[in-house]
Write a protein that holds these residues in place. Structure first.
Motif, PDB file in Angstrom:
ATOM      1  N   GLY A  37     -21.760  39.378  35.932  1.00 15.12           N
ATOM      2  CA  GLY A  37     -22.721  38.120  36.202  1.00 15.12           C
ATOM      3  C   GLY A  37     -22.715  37.539  34.869  1.00 15.12           C
ATOM      4  O   GLY A  37     -23.557  36.607  34.624  1.00 15.12           O
ATOM      5  N   SER A  38     -21.672  37.879  33.926  1.00 15.04           N
ATOM      6  CA  SER A  38     -21.914  37.065  32.589  1.00 15.04           C
ATOM      7  C   SER A  38     -21.107  35.797  32.613  1.00 15.04           C
ATOM      8  O   SER A  38     -21.272  35.012  31.632  1.00 15.04           O
ATOM      9  CB  SER A  38     -21.247  38.045  31.728  1.00 15.04           C
ATOM     10  OG  SER A  38     -19.802  38.389  31.856  1.00 15.04           O
ATOM     11  N   GLY A  39     -20.456  35.354  33.780  1.00 14.37           N
ATOM     12  CA  GLY A  39     -19.997  34.057  33.950  1.00 14.37           C
ATOM     13  C   GLY A  39     -18.204  33.953  33.827  1.00 14.37           C
ATOM     14  O   GLY A  39     -17.720  33.084  33.520  1.00 14.37           O
ATOM     15  N   LYS A  40     -17.680  35.321  33.746  1.00 22.14           N
ATOM     16  CA  LYS A  40     -16.304  35.238  33.834  1.00 22.14           C
ATOM     17  C   LYS A  40     -15.642  34.366  34.721  1.00 22.14           C
ATOM     18  O   LYS A  40     -14.653  33.165  34.736  1.00 22.14           O
ATOM     19  CB  LYS A  40     -15.573  36.519  33.815  1.00 22.14           C
ATOM     20  CG  LYS A  40     -16.069  37.510  33.015  1.00 22.14           C
ATOM     21  CD  LYS A  40     -15.608  38.740  33.155  1.00 22.14           C
ATOM     22  CE  LYS A  40     -16.087  39.437  34.123  1.00 22.14           C
ATOM     23  NZ  LYS A  40     -17.271  39.726  34.387  1.00 22.14           N
ATOM     24  N   THR A  41     -16.063  34.484  36.078  1.00 19.74           N
ATOM     25  CA  THR A  41     -15.364  33.679  37.184  1.00 19.74           C
ATOM     26  C   THR A  41     -15.550  32.175  36.940  1.00 19.74           C
ATOM     27  O   THR A  41     -14.795  31.372  37.181  1.00 19.74           O
ATOM     28  CB  THR A  41     -15.950  34.257  38.418  1.00 19.74           C
ATOM     29  OG1 THR A  41     -15.498  35.810  38.748  1.00 19.74           O
ATOM     30  CG2 THR A  41     -15.448  33.382  39.684  1.00 19.74           C
ATOM     31  N   THR A  42     -16.951  31.872  36.519  1.00 15.99           N
ATOM     32  CA  THR A  42     -17.370  30.510  36.385  1.00 15.99           C
ATOM     33  C   THR A  42     -16.356  29.906  35.220  1.00 15.99           C
ATOM     34  O   THR A  42     -15.922  28.736  35.552  1.00 15.99           O
ATOM     35  CB  THR A  42     -18.974  30.529  35.944  1.00 15.99           C
ATOM     36  OG1 THR A  42     -19.678  31.172  36.757  1.00 15.99           O
ATOM     37  CG2 THR A  42     -19.131  28.863  35.838  1.00 15.99           C
ATOM     38  N   LEU A  43     -16.234  30.821  34.044  1.00 18.07           N
ATOM     39  CA  LEU A  43     -15.169  30.147  33.339  1.00 18.07           C
ATOM     40  C   LEU A  43     -13.978  30.094  33.384  1.00 18.07           C
ATOM     41  O   LEU A  43     -13.141  28.836  33.343  1.00 18.07           O
ATOM     42  CB  LEU A  43     -15.295  31.105  32.028  1.00 18.07           C
ATOM     43  CG  LEU A  43     -14.704  30.572  30.725  1.00 18.07           C
ATOM     44  CD1 LEU A  43     -14.865  29.251  30.318  1.00 18.07           C
ATOM     45  CD2 LEU A  43     -14.665  31.581  29.509  1.00 18.07           C
TER      46      LEU A  43
ATOM     47  N   HIS E 119     -33.172  40.669  37.051  1.00 16.43           N
ATOM     48  CA  HIS E 119     -33.398  39.201  36.873  1.00 16.43           C
ATOM     49  C   HIS E 119     -33.037  38.341  37.994  1.00 16.43           C
ATOM     50  O   HIS E 119     -33.052  37.101  37.863  1.00 16.43           O
ATOM     51  CB  HIS E 119     -32.667  38.710  35.534  1.00 16.43           C
ATOM     52  CG  HIS E 119     -33.312  39.615  34.192  1.00 16.43           C
ATOM     53  ND1 HIS E 119     -34.372  39.370  34.060  1.00 16.43           N
ATOM     54  CD2 HIS E 119     -32.337  40.314  33.354  1.00 16.43           C
ATOM     55  CE1 HIS E 119     -34.496  40.161  32.796  1.00 16.43           C
ATOM     56  NE2 HIS E 119     -33.519  40.524  32.476  1.00 16.43           N
ATOM     57  N   HIS E 120     -32.392  38.962  38.888  1.00 18.23           N
ATOM     58  CA  HIS E 120     -31.985  38.206  40.152  1.00 18.23           C
ATOM     59  C   HIS E 120     -32.494  38.605  41.572  1.00 18.23           C
ATOM     60  O   HIS E 120     -31.838  38.714  42.417  1.00 18.23           O
ATOM     61  CB  HIS E 120     -30.152  38.489  40.085  1.00 18.23           C
ATOM     62  CG  HIS E 120     -29.667  38.092  39.023  1.00 18.23           C
ATOM     63  ND1 HIS E 120     -29.221  36.950  38.563  1.00 18.23           N
ATOM     64  CD2 HIS E 120     -28.959  38.859  37.883  1.00 18.23           C
ATOM     65  CE1 HIS E 120     -28.705  36.882  37.307  1.00 18.23           C
ATOM     66  NE2 HIS E 120     -28.798  37.870  36.822  1.00 18.23           N
ATOM     67  N   LEU E 121     -33.696  38.856  41.268  1.00 16.23           N
ATOM     68  CA  LEU E 121     -34.498  39.287  42.662  1.00 16.23           C
ATOM     69  C   LEU E 121     -34.570  38.371  43.613  1.00 16.23           C
ATOM     70  O   LEU E 121     -34.348  38.707  44.832  1.00 16.23           O
ATOM     71  CB  LEU E 121     -35.772  39.692  42.231  1.00 16.23           C
ATOM     72  CG  LEU E 121     -35.872  40.874  41.412  1.00 16.23           C
ATOM     73  CD1 LEU E 121     -37.320  41.419  41.279  1.00 16.23           C
ATOM     74  CD2 LEU E 121     -35.195  42.249  41.921  1.00 16.23           C
ATOM     75  N   SER E 129     -22.806  37.255  41.457  1.00 20.90           N
ATOM     76  CA  SER E 129     -21.238  37.387  41.289  1.00 20.90           C
ATOM     77  C   SER E 129     -20.891  38.847  41.926  1.00 20.90           C
ATOM     78  O   SER E 129     -21.617  39.588  42.660  1.00 20.90           O
ATOM     79  CB  SER E 129     -21.061  37.711  39.756  1.00 20.90           C
ATOM     80  OG  SER E 129     -21.398  38.919  39.550  1.00 20.90           O
ATOM     81  N   GLN E 130     -19.512  38.836  42.215  1.00 28.18           N
ATOM     82  CA  GLN E 130     -18.748  40.129  42.759  1.00 28.18           C
ATOM     83  C   GLN E 130     -19.416  41.343  42.448  1.00 28.18           C
ATOM     84  O   GLN E 130     -19.956  42.171  43.345  1.00 28.18           O
ATOM     85  CB  GLN E 130     -17.381  40.242  42.791  1.00 28.18           C
ATOM     86  CG  GLN E 130     -16.779  38.922  43.335  1.00 28.18           C
ATOM     87  CD  GLN E 130     -16.414  39.028  44.827  1.00 28.18           C
ATOM     88  OE1 GLN E 130     -15.935  40.055  45.276  1.00 28.18           O
ATOM     89  NE2 GLN E 130     -16.484  37.725  45.298  1.00 28.18           N
ATOM     90  N   GLY E 131     -19.652  41.551  41.225  1.00 32.71           N
ATOM     91  CA  GLY E 131     -20.076  42.936  40.675  1.00 32.71           C
ATOM     92  C   GLY E 131     -21.342  43.312  41.001  1.00 32.71           C
ATOM     93  O   GLY E 131     -21.952  44.156  41.410  1.00 32.71           O
TER      94      GLY E 131
HETATM   95  N1  ATP Z   1     -24.609  28.667  43.088  1.00 36.54           N
HETATM   96  C1  ATP Z   1     -24.836  29.502  42.038  1.00 36.54           C
HETATM   97  N2  ATP Z   1     -26.280  29.541  42.124  1.00 36.54           N
HETATM   98  C2  ATP Z   1     -27.046  30.102  41.136  1.00 36.54           C
HETATM   99  N3  ATP Z   1     -26.656  31.023  40.381  1.00 36.54           N
HETATM  100  C3  ATP Z   1     -25.152  31.447  40.392  1.00 36.54           C
HETATM  101  C4  ATP Z   1     -24.300  30.481  41.233  1.00 36.54           C
HETATM  102  N4  ATP Z   1     -23.130  30.889  41.246  1.00 36.54           N
HETATM  103  C5  ATP Z   1     -23.128  31.916  40.351  1.00 36.54           C
HETATM  104  N5  ATP Z   1     -24.528  32.365  39.784  1.00 36.54           N
HETATM  105  C6  ATP Z   1     -24.835  33.214  38.856  1.00 36.54           C
HETATM  106  O1  ATP Z   1     -23.956  33.061  37.778  1.00 36.54           O
HETATM  107  C7  ATP Z   1     -23.678  34.116  37.038  1.00 36.54           C
HETATM  108  C8  ATP Z   1     -21.997  34.103  36.898  1.00 36.54           C
HETATM  109  O2  ATP Z   1     -21.446  34.482  37.839  1.00 36.54           O
HETATM  110  P1  ATP Z   1     -19.865  34.908  37.803  1.00 36.54           P
HETATM  111  O3  ATP Z   1     -19.339  35.007  39.091  1.00 36.54           O
HETATM  112  O4  ATP Z   1     -19.211  33.667  36.989  1.00 36.54           O
HETATM  113  O5  ATP Z   1     -19.926  36.203  36.959  1.00 36.54           O
HETATM  114  P2  ATP Z   1     -18.596  37.029  36.615  1.00 36.54           P
HETATM  115  O6  ATP Z   1     -18.746  37.253  35.157  1.00 36.54           O
HETATM  116  O7  ATP Z   1     -17.408  36.668  37.205  1.00 36.54           O
HETATM  117  O8  ATP Z   1     -19.197  38.443  37.138  1.00 36.54           O
HETATM  118  P3  ATP Z   1     -18.316  39.966  37.731  1.00 36.54           P
HETATM  119  O9  ATP Z   1     -17.531  40.369  36.894  1.00 36.54           O
HETATM  120  O10 ATP Z   1     -19.404  40.483  38.666  1.00 36.54           O
HETATM  121  O11 ATP Z   1     -17.130  39.001  38.847  1.00 36.54           O
HETATM  122  C9  ATP Z   1     -24.272  35.508  37.975  1.00 36.54           C
HETATM  123  O12 ATP Z   1     -25.253  35.565  37.501  1.00 36.54           O
HETATM  124  C10 ATP Z   1     -24.588  34.412  39.315  1.00 36.54           C
HETATM  125  O13 ATP Z   1     -25.722  35.015  39.896  1.00 36.54           O
END
Ligand code: ATP
Ligand code: HEM
Ligand code: ATP
Ligand code: MG
Ligand code: MG
Lengths: 202, 241, 148, 228, 202, 228
Positions: A37-43, E119-121, E129-131
């Motif tokens: 959930g730290s935002g890797k996929t988003t980045l 924090h994400h209740l 995110s996937q994890g």
């Molecule tokens: N459309 C959205 N609306 C609100 N929150 C979102 C949305 N998409 C993602 N998030 C939040 O953004 C955060 C980052 O998501 P992301 O998928 O980038 O994490 P990640 O680092 O890839 O995690 P993981 O290791 O689990 O894959 C998460 O806390 C998720 O809940």
């Protein structure tokens, strides 16, 4: 060269990260890590141009990726959490019709052989096991010669042999002057090639 | 650029606060004047008699329904190109007002149609295209509210608004392009208005009044949505303190 | 193809398309469509018998005849070129007058008579108080008088 | 470093993939067609078999059924692609996305609109339509169903992945479908009444050209927004 | 005690494995391994009674699981590749309405806190995110006290902290006399507790 | 070792979850309703607004629309559950699956059938129906829509996860729906013509009772087979 400049992301109105900058040169491997959930996929999606940054910009060979989308896409190979294959087509068809390069079936066939799927050519993808599906997706690495790889948890569901195969394939890509950005929570031998470490959410 | 400066919520909020009383007062005054002139002073029509007074609501409401949509579409285009956040605030504040005016035009129109034409509703081009305008407003509002991510909501909404623009000329010219039951244009004609000045004056006053009313309500709604969105930003807390 | 060429070819395509659109729309204006058909249309066309459709035009002066019971009415619809006789049973809208526009829905009978089941009045774009109308008519009459 | 496919080859590849997929999912593809047939054949059952009434309502029934069948098929247009990630890949190809999206729309029409056109004479006969009416039914479907696919694609892209995509989609595109419905049934009725349907047909044609030009482009933009 | 007797599976007409037998006693951990596509997922679903074996039988506390389904289900907790949560409900609702035991919201809340999601209740699951999604699914381990855990790649997408947390939770379960059957391709500290190893496709 | 919920509590929990989900996906849930409204209001558009004809075809139009709306909603009944794995979990609860499946069916009716019943008077009015016809329309919908949900659940379970579930589903259940359509429109027409509709109504009632007894049980078995 891929350059990221002071990137910031928001999701659902919440700031995920800000001020992420780096530059990637030929032969560089960037490992992106961070907790769930730290935002890797988003980045990663942002670096592909799929998500617009709320701040900062990204350029490829000195040109902004948004205004030079087609040229950037021609050099980019992205494989995400979702493997990007049609579950109703078989492995052969998927690869033949999704790659952007002219490829004959012998090439596709030998790629599938290399990832260990030569026995499952005619099954639609949805009947394959999780790991087998990911292997099909990774076979694209063999078929398309792109300069920049962006891979989101490529190792998920792969068994030990496949992880090893992937590490070697990645090393070869880097040797040839390619670049790659990879996330993973697992250990793998390619970690030794990492030249840039970016950690999110710390 | 001065425009961009005032497009920041921080500057827009107090500016809107200052303008609001002026527009509000003017709106109330003109509405009163228009209604008085329209309902008591204006003469009945030589054919329609007293029924003609529906015009003073129907026509300005119909004009507003198109005007507001055009404003929203313009703001949407600006927002897409220059990525100004305030445009979205403006658009969402306008949508419900525009939809209400459209509904008003449809209702008063069919109320007028029953005695004059002999039918509440017919599927001619003017009526159908105005109904489509209502659906466009409703579609925009539901699309916008169905998306939780604010940026995606505003961009997707903008696309829909821009698609719908094609309906505006159709509404306006429908009465000339095709034979409709609805009457042709009376006011904005090359050869001058076909409405006697004693009826035209209250009509134009009502048109101005509706515009002032719209500006006032939009300003109020924009200010309250800025309050919601920027609840925890510094400038607002300073202003509150 | 270079990006620039691509862009140009897209624009060319768009221009071509848009001009085709305008042509098609212009073509539409010449062929009266959608809401009603004129008496000329009907007498030219192979006037369909026993099919419901709409007929539009002016109510011909001095053609309205009310039946004894007051509900039945007959009148002539004209577009100044051709006339068609219409019969109708029911309540007429307020604006139904001789010399005014009208749209009737119904069927053409074998006899050439149009049997309406709905009559809609069409209003024109003119609005004025009765005095102004009277004054206008007065003016028209005075203008016409010297000619006589 | 790369030798990518040209624009045309890329377009063909997408079209080929879509058609292959359609063939693999041929039951899914048949859904709108079967739906179309069912709606039209349920009518005599519910309404009663009086040929007079059937003939009057036939153009309306056929066109409403076509509209609904298309509406049904739109949910499928990008949704699977969204979930398996192939839509992202489409936006990441080194070709203008609008061109590839156009290939998808063409394939959608070939697999939903065209079958409706082809089956319509049979259904028209079962509703006791005259031969003129039958010909104009086919003609308007041929001109009109591509519009349904083109506009539908925009709607599907805008509502992609949203909860309640279904209603929203209907709400967004039905207003834009209404002119097609009105002009088409108008054309059939005019023609079978012996009037000229040229006006109606040229309006449908104009609408088709406008959507042909703008829809692929708007759809690809909307997809980009929806995937953000 | 869970006993598997000469199990065999077929998929699409092909024999995947045959003659798999083992018996699992209180406190036992079975690690199921094998390369991609060797039939691990198939075997796990079979042990849950979701897939019928073409040969062999499975019994729980000496009774065939098929004829005593409700009693077996009362002792079983299965988490598969698919996490089994509704993507439109948030984490709290999902857990509250899916568990089979009476649980008040404080219990659910503290479970979510333990897996790091406090924090994400209120986000529907599809926005996590996937994890994070997998963490929610694993929170069921804290809320339901079942004797037998069957977990298919529970570590997929988890970060290092979460993997460690899982290992400890599993160890505690075994200490309390529970049993578990787990597949994974990753390294994790719980491997040291494995008492039975079953390898497919070798 | 475990203190599991009782049968009733379990049943309630499933129902509660389904209704909560329905509320979260309220737009999705509205789809059949909106569809129903659209089909019925498009008709005057396509057919022409002659009140005489409208009144004649009204019972048929309403019932065909209700059938199609239910058909539409069935695709959603188990599909999401299949993909996120919650269906497996349903079969793994220590309660008879048929009881839990019944909760799902009840929730399906509450969110699709019942709204149709409630909105029908409005639509009946817009089609210019008489008050007797209106009452019988509501009555037949009230008795008939639960049957649609119950039979639909069997079909949805049997075709679960199959490619082309859509057509198959339609082909499987429409034959079973047709009696409902025929008896119901029959009842409305009989009543509005001043005859007794009792015979039709009791046939529908009998059908309802039979499906109430068997459908949940058959559905849960079909689910087990489909998940194998
Ligand atoms: N459309 C959205 N609306 C609100 N929150 C979102 C949305 N998409 C993602 N998030 C939040 O953004 C955060 C980052 O998501 P992301 O998928 O980038 O994490 P990640 O680092 O890839 O995690 P993981 O290791 O689990 O894959 C998460 O806390 C998720 O809940
Ligand atoms: C439901 C029915 C009706 C609808 C939806 C409707 C809609 C509209 C719309 C959209 C306009 C603005 C057009 C423009 O600015 O281009 C308009 C203008 C007008 N309408 Fe209507 N109308 C209806 C019924 C009527 C009736 C019954 C009358 C009178 C008999 C009427 C008289 C007028 C007049 C006088 C104008 C002003 C024309 C001008 O622009 O000069 N309308 N109507
Ligand atoms: N319905 C089916 N029809 C045909 N073959 C199938 C079907 N389901 C699974 N298979 C095949 O059965 C084999 C075993 O699949 P399974 O999912 O059990 O593997 P797995 O051991 O879990 O692999 P992974 O490590 O990748 O998760 C695979 O080769 C797959 O292709
Ligand atoms: Mg991720
Ligand atoms: Mg597996």
């Amino acid at each position: 060269m891929l350059q990221a400049n002071a990137l910031a992301a928001e999701r659902g109105g919440q700031r995920l990260f800000s001020d992420v900058s780096f530059s990637l040169k030929d032969g560089d491997l960037l490992h992106l890590s961070g907790s769930n959930g730290s935002g890797k996929t988003t980045l990663l999606r942002m670096l592909c141009g799929l998500t617009l940054p709320v701040n900062g910009d990204i350029s490829w060979q000195q040109k902004n990726i948004e205004s030079n989308r087609d040229a950037f896409n021609a050099d980019l190979l992205y494989i995400g959490h979702r493997h990007g294959m049609h579950s109703d087509l078989n492995a052969l068809e998927n690869l033949q019709l999704s790659t952007q390069q002219l490829s004959n079936s012998t090439m596709v066939f030998s790629a599938l052989e290399e990832v260990g799927l030569s026995h499952h050519l005619n099954k639609p993808l949805r009947l394959l096991s999780q790991g087998q599906q990911r292997r099909v997706a990774l076979a694209r690495l063999l078929l398309e010669s792109r300069k920049l790889w962006i891979l989101d948890e490529p190792l998920a569901a792969l068994d030990v042999d496949a992880v090893e195969w992937f590490s070697q394939r990645l090393a070869k890509h880097l040797e040839n002057g390619g670049m790659a950005i990879v996330t993973t929570h697992q250990e793998a031998s390619f970690i030794s090639h990492v030249s840039i470490n970016v950690v999110l959410g710390s | 650029m001065i425009f961009q400066k005032y497009a920041a919520p921080k500057y827009f909020y107090p500016l809107a606060g200052k303008c609001l009383p002026w527009f509000g007062t003017l709106a109330i005054l003109t509405i009163c004047a228009g209604l008085y002139l329209g309902l008591f002073v204006a003469p009945p029509d030589y054919q329609q008699g007293e029924t003609v007074r529906i015009m003073f609501i129907h026509v300005p409401a119909a004009w507003m329904s198109m005007f507001i949509y055009a404003m929203m579409a313009g703001a949407a285009a600006i927002g897409l190109v220059w990525k100004i956040k305030l445009t979205d605030t403006f658009i969402t504040a306008s949508a419900a007002i525009g939809a209400s005016f459209t509904l008003l035009a449809l209702l008063t129109g069919s109320l007028w149609g029953k005695p004059m034409w002999g039918a509440w509703w017919v599927w001619d081009a003017r009526l159908t295209s105005e109904l489509i305008l209502l659906f466009l407003y409703l579609g925009f509002m539901s699309l916008h509210s169905a998306i939780d991510d604010p940026r995606r909501a505003s961009r997707a909404g903008a696309i829909l608004l821009l698609i719908g623009v094609i309906n505006l000329p159709v509404i306006h010219y429908s009465v000339e392009w095709w034979n409709t039951l609805h009457q042709p244009t009376s006011v904005a004609r090359i050869d001058g208005p076909r409405i006697h000045s004693s009826i035209l004056t209250p009509l134009l006053i009502m048109a101005v009044a509706f515009k002032l009313f719209y500006v006032s309500v939009v300003l109020i709604r924009m200010r309250s949505s800025i309050l919601d969105n920027e609840a925890d930003s510094r400038w607002l807390q300073e202003q509150g303190a | 193809m270079k990006p620039r060429h691509k862009k140009i070819s897209f624009i060319a395509l768009a221009v071509f398309g848009l001009s085709a659109v305008t042509l098609l729309i212009l073509n539409t204006f010449s062929s009266n469509i959608v809401f009603f058909h004129s008496p000329t249309d009907i007498s030219e066309g192979k006037a369909p018998i026993n099919q419901t459709f709409r007929l539009g035009g002016m109510v011909k002066d001095n053609s309205v005849k009310h039946n004894k019971d007051g509900l039945k009415v007959s009148f002539t619809v004209t577009d100044t070129i051709k006339d068609i006789n219409v019969t109708y049973k029911g309540i007429l809208p307020d604006l139904f007058r001789e010399g005014q526009g009208v749209v009737v829905q119904g069927k053409l009978l074998q006899t050439g008579e149009f049997k309406a089941d709905q009559v809609l009045a069409k209003h024109d774009e003119n609005y004025m108080p009765p005095e102004a109308k009277a004054a206008m008519e007065q003016a028209a009459r005075t203008l016409l008088l010297p000619k006589k | 470093m790369t030798h990518n496919l040209g624009l045309l080859a890329s377009w063909q590849r997408v079209l080929k993939r879509e058609l292959l997929l359609a063939y693999r999912q041929r039951n899914d593809i048949l859904t709108p067609l079967i739906f179309f047939i069912i709606v039209i054949s349920l009518f005599p059952l519910g309404v009663g078999p009086e040929p007079e009434i059937l003939r009057t309502i036939a153009p309306g029934v056929i066109w409403v059924a076509a509209l609904l069948a298309t509406l049904l098929s739109l949910a499928r247009l990008f949704n699977n692609e969204l979930h398996d990630g192939t839509l992202e890949q489409l936006l990441l190809t080194p070709q203008p996305a609008s061109v590839l999206v156009f290939a998808k729309i063409v394939s959608h029409w070939l697999t939903t609109g065209l079958p409706l056109v082809l089956i319509s004479p049979l259904l028209a006969l079962s509703l006791d339509m005259s031969s003129t009416a039958l010909i104009y039914t086919m003609l308007t479907l041929l001109l009109g169903t591509p519009i349904l696919s083109l506009i539908g694609a925009i709607g599907a892209a805008l509502t992609l992945g949203l909860r309640g995509g279904g209603v929203l989609l209907a709400l967004l595109i039905l207003p834009l479908y209404i002119p097609v419905l009105i002009f088409s049934t108008g054309a059939i009725i005019a023609a079978s009444n012996g009037f000229s349907a040229e006006g109606h047909l040229s309006l449908i044609g104009a609408y088709l050209i406008i959507t042909l030009i703008f829809a692929p482009w708007v759809t690809s933009y909307a997809l980009r927004v929806s995937l953000d």
